[in-house]
Design a protein around this motif. Sequence first.
Motif, PDB file in Angstrom:
ATOM      1  N   LEU A 137      64.894  -5.510-151.609  1.00  0.00           N
ATOM      2  CA  LEU A 137      66.299  -5.124-151.661  1.00  0.00           C
ATOM      3  C   LEU A 137      66.918  -4.878-149.959  1.00  0.00           C
ATOM      4  CD1 LEU A 137      68.862  -3.947-152.604  1.00  0.00           C
ATOM      5  CD2 LEU A 137      67.641  -1.686-153.077  1.00  0.00           C
ATOM      6  N   PRO A 138      65.937  -4.585-149.064  1.00  0.00           N
ATOM      7  CA  PRO A 138      66.626  -4.550-147.748  1.00  0.00           C
ATOM      8  C   PRO A 138      66.873  -5.605-147.148  1.00  0.00           C
ATOM      9  CG  PRO A 138      64.328  -3.139-148.000  1.00  0.00           C
ATOM     10  CD  PRO A 138      64.542  -3.973-149.178  1.00  0.00           C
ATOM     11  N   TRP A 139      66.180  -6.982-147.549  1.00  0.00           N
ATOM     12  CA  TRP A 139      66.354  -8.201-147.174  1.00  0.00           C
ATOM     13  C   TRP A 139      67.671  -8.540-147.786  1.00  0.00           C
ATOM     14  CZ3 TRP A 139      64.519 -11.041-143.468  1.00  0.00           C
ATOM     15  CH2 TRP A 139      63.441 -11.174-143.163  1.00  0.00           C
ATOM     16  N   LEU A 140      67.868  -8.305-149.089  1.00  0.00           N
ATOM     17  CA  LEU A 140      69.151  -8.743-149.709  1.00  0.00           C
ATOM     18  C   LEU A 140      70.334  -8.123-149.394  1.00  0.00           C
ATOM     19  CD1 LEU A 140      71.314  -9.795-152.131  1.00  0.00           C
ATOM     20  CD2 LEU A 140      70.578  -7.671-153.449  1.00  0.00           C
ATOM     21  N   ILE A 141      70.413  -6.938-148.835  1.00  0.00           N
ATOM     22  CA  ILE A 141      71.355  -6.211-147.912  1.00  0.00           C
ATOM     23  C   ILE A 141      71.793  -6.765-146.689  1.00  0.00           C
ATOM     24  CG2 ILE A 141      72.124  -3.944-146.883  1.00  0.00           C
ATOM     25  CD1 ILE A 141      70.083  -2.385-148.866  1.00  0.00           C
ATOM     26  N   HIS A 142      70.328  -6.936-146.036  1.00  0.00           N
ATOM     27  CA  HIS A 142      70.525  -7.554-144.622  1.00  0.00           C
ATOM     28  C   HIS A 142      71.005  -9.052-144.549  1.00  0.00           C
ATOM     29  CE1 HIS A 142      69.524  -7.791-140.334  1.00  0.00           C
ATOM     30  NE2 HIS A 142      69.266  -9.008-140.596  1.00  0.00           N
ATOM     31  N   LEU A 143      70.541  -9.758-145.465  1.00  0.00           N
ATOM     32  CA  LEU A 143      70.970 -11.266-145.350  1.00  0.00           C
ATOM     33  C   LEU A 143      72.423 -11.496-145.945  1.00  0.00           C
ATOM     34  CD1 LEU A 143      67.777 -13.056-146.627  1.00  0.00           C
ATOM     35  CD2 LEU A 143      68.617 -12.527-144.335  1.00  0.00           C
ATOM     36  N   GLU A 144      72.769 -10.729-146.835  1.00  0.00           N
ATOM     37  CA  GLU A 144      74.066 -10.695-147.430  1.00  0.00           C
ATOM     38  C   GLU A 144      75.121 -10.419-146.170  1.00  0.00           C
ATOM     39  OE1 GLU A 144      78.120  -9.143-148.895  1.00  0.00           O
ATOM     40  OE2 GLU A 144      76.844  -8.145-147.722  1.00  0.00           O
ATOM     41  N   GLU A 145      74.807  -9.311-145.421  1.00  0.00           N
ATOM     42  CA  GLU A 145      75.650  -8.999-144.364  1.00  0.00           C
ATOM     43  C   GLU A 145      75.610 -10.124-142.985  1.00  0.00           C
ATOM     44  OE1 GLU A 145      75.154  -4.329-145.272  1.00  0.00           O
ATOM     45  OE2 GLU A 145      74.098  -5.109-143.628  1.00  0.00           O
ATOM     46  N   ASP A 146      74.325 -10.705-142.831  1.00  0.00           N
ATOM     47  CA  ASP A 146      74.315 -11.527-141.893  1.00  0.00           C
ATOM     48  C   ASP A 146      75.112 -12.765-142.147  1.00  0.00           C
ATOM     49  OD1 ASP A 146      72.528 -10.528-140.006  1.00  0.00           O
ATOM     50  OD2 ASP A 146      70.657 -11.632-140.497  1.00  0.00           O
ATOM     51  N   VAL A 147      75.186 -13.369-143.349  1.00  0.00           N
ATOM     52  CA  VAL A 147      75.971 -14.470-143.542  1.00  0.00           C
ATOM     53  C   VAL A 147      77.291 -14.438-143.341  1.00  0.00           C
ATOM     54  CG1 VAL A 147      74.018 -15.649-145.061  1.00  0.00           C
ATOM     55  CG2 VAL A 147      75.877 -14.620-146.133  1.00  0.00           C
ATOM     56  N   HIS A 148      77.944 -13.320-143.363  1.00  0.00           N
ATOM     57  CA  HIS A 148      79.236 -12.747-143.067  1.00  0.00           C
ATOM     58  C   HIS A 148      79.763 -13.165-141.619  1.00  0.00           C
ATOM     59  CE1 HIS A 148      79.233 -11.897-147.217  1.00  0.00           C
ATOM     60  NE2 HIS A 148      80.651 -11.877-147.255  1.00  0.00           N
TER      61      HIS A 148
ATOM     62  N   HIS B  74      59.614 -13.603-141.193  1.00  0.00           N
ATOM     63  CA  HIS B  74      60.711 -14.269-142.054  1.00  0.00           C
ATOM     64  C   HIS B  74      61.992 -14.607-141.030  1.00  0.00           C
ATOM     65  CE1 HIS B  74      58.353 -14.608-145.615  1.00  0.00           C
ATOM     66  NE2 HIS B  74      58.236 -13.475-145.497  1.00  0.00           N
ATOM     67  N   VAL B  75      61.566 -14.971-139.641  1.00  0.00           N
ATOM     68  CA  VAL B  75      62.561 -14.839-138.789  1.00  0.00           C
ATOM     69  C   VAL B  75      63.508 -16.076-139.274  1.00  0.00           C
ATOM     70  CG1 VAL B  75      61.626 -13.857-136.896  1.00  0.00           C
ATOM     71  CG2 VAL B  75      61.657 -16.276-137.206  1.00  0.00           C
ATOM     72  N   ASN B  76      63.261 -17.022-139.960  1.00  0.00           N
ATOM     73  CA  ASN B  76      64.206 -18.152-140.351  1.00  0.00           C
ATOM     74  C   ASN B  76      64.905 -17.856-141.869  1.00  0.00           C
ATOM     75  OD1 ASN B  76      61.990 -18.254-141.926  1.00  0.00           O
ATOM     76  ND2 ASN B  76      61.440 -20.448-141.232  1.00  0.00           N
ATOM     77  N   TRP B  77      64.726 -16.699-142.183  1.00  0.00           N
ATOM     78  CA  TRP B  77      65.700 -16.316-143.279  1.00  0.00           C
ATOM     79  C   TRP B  77      67.029 -15.768-142.841  1.00  0.00           C
ATOM     80  CZ3 TRP B  77      62.291 -12.813-147.245  1.00  0.00           C
ATOM     81  CH2 TRP B  77      61.261 -13.761-148.028  1.00  0.00           C
ATOM     82  N   HIS B  78      67.380 -15.488-141.799  1.00  0.00           N
ATOM     83  CA  HIS B  78      68.534 -14.831-141.140  1.00  0.00           C
ATOM     84  C   HIS B  78      69.759 -15.585-141.164  1.00  0.00           C
ATOM     85  CE1 HIS B  78      66.567 -10.784-139.915  1.00  0.00           C
ATOM     86  NE2 HIS B  78      65.472 -11.597-139.978  1.00  0.00           N
ATOM     87  N   TYR B  79      69.638 -16.967-141.386  1.00  0.00           N
ATOM     88  CA  TYR B  79      70.788 -17.710-141.216  1.00  0.00           C
ATOM     89  C   TYR B  79      70.425 -19.173-141.757  1.00  0.00           C
ATOM     90  CZ  TYR B  79      67.235 -19.915-138.067  1.00  0.00           C
ATOM     91  OH  TYR B  79      65.955 -20.423-137.575  1.00  0.00           O
TER      92      TYR B  79
END
Length: 305
Positions: free
Chosen positions: A158-169, A110-115
């Motif tokens: 949950l790890p995705w939620l943590i990570h993506l919330e941080e990425d979009v900042h 899911h490399v396109n989920w990060h942004y």
Amino acid sequence: MAIKCALAVLLLTNQAWAWNAAGHRIASAIAYDLLTDKARKRVDSLLAAHPDYAAWSRDAPADPRRARAVFLAASVWPDEIRSDKRFYDDTRENAHPTPLLTGFPSMARHVNWHYIDVPVPVDGAPAQPPAHDNALVELRRILKEIKNQDEKIGAYDLPWLIHLEEDVHQPLHCVSRFVQSQPKGDAGGNNVYVTPGRNLHALWDSAAGTDSTDALASRVAAEISAEFMEQNGRHSRVSKDPRKWVSEGFQLAIHDVYTFGLDTGLRDHPIALTERYQSDVHRIARTRVALAGFRLAAVLNDRFK
Ligand SMILES: [Zn+2]
């Protein structure tokens, strides 16, 4: 020769994709320390049910610090699976799925989920809308579902939620700039060559720090939380809406990131960023990481109350 070719390919595709591990760990340390007892218990038990829990806890200190170390480790997991052979790149044409392992609902990277590439058109260049799979879509889905999710999916999400919330900042996770000379967009600054650093995206990714040990992440987390509280007050309203997080990133991109004109730099002739620009990046990145931590705690406390 083969090695040279492989290296050339590696250099060409050497894109940066996320806050580095330090940025994630700092934001996660801030968030974890602000969780309510109830939310912390739920978060700890979901992460303990994740199939990679053993790897996260292997080098963790003993209880009671173990669960916090696991939370920090889980926050970088979505980046780590990019180079994990158990997983496959689902965005490649003719991708071959790897075997589904116990506990995982999916083996895709899911490399396109990060942004999310919200277009920034600046000189009349035609812009393309963001791809359908993106960070905002996934964040909204997980935030809606995680409260009542069954254990297996919740542990995975949950790890995705943590990570993506941080990425979009990280503002460059929210945009792609389109200029006449770069009609396909700059992929969140990955195709803008600057010095110091490799490219604009990478410069911002590493701006909050580069040491990813738990001890240093915790020290920087304490520092930037204190800075943020001093500037914004302890009771400033904390937005729990991912659309707001992304639209802030878009505004920052326009007003604070692309302040060097239309230039995109070249690999062998990068844009020389001023000292002033670099210190602005550092200051803004710290604020964004602090906000990511406060907001992550707010959404987790809200979902698990
Ligand atoms: Zn990422």
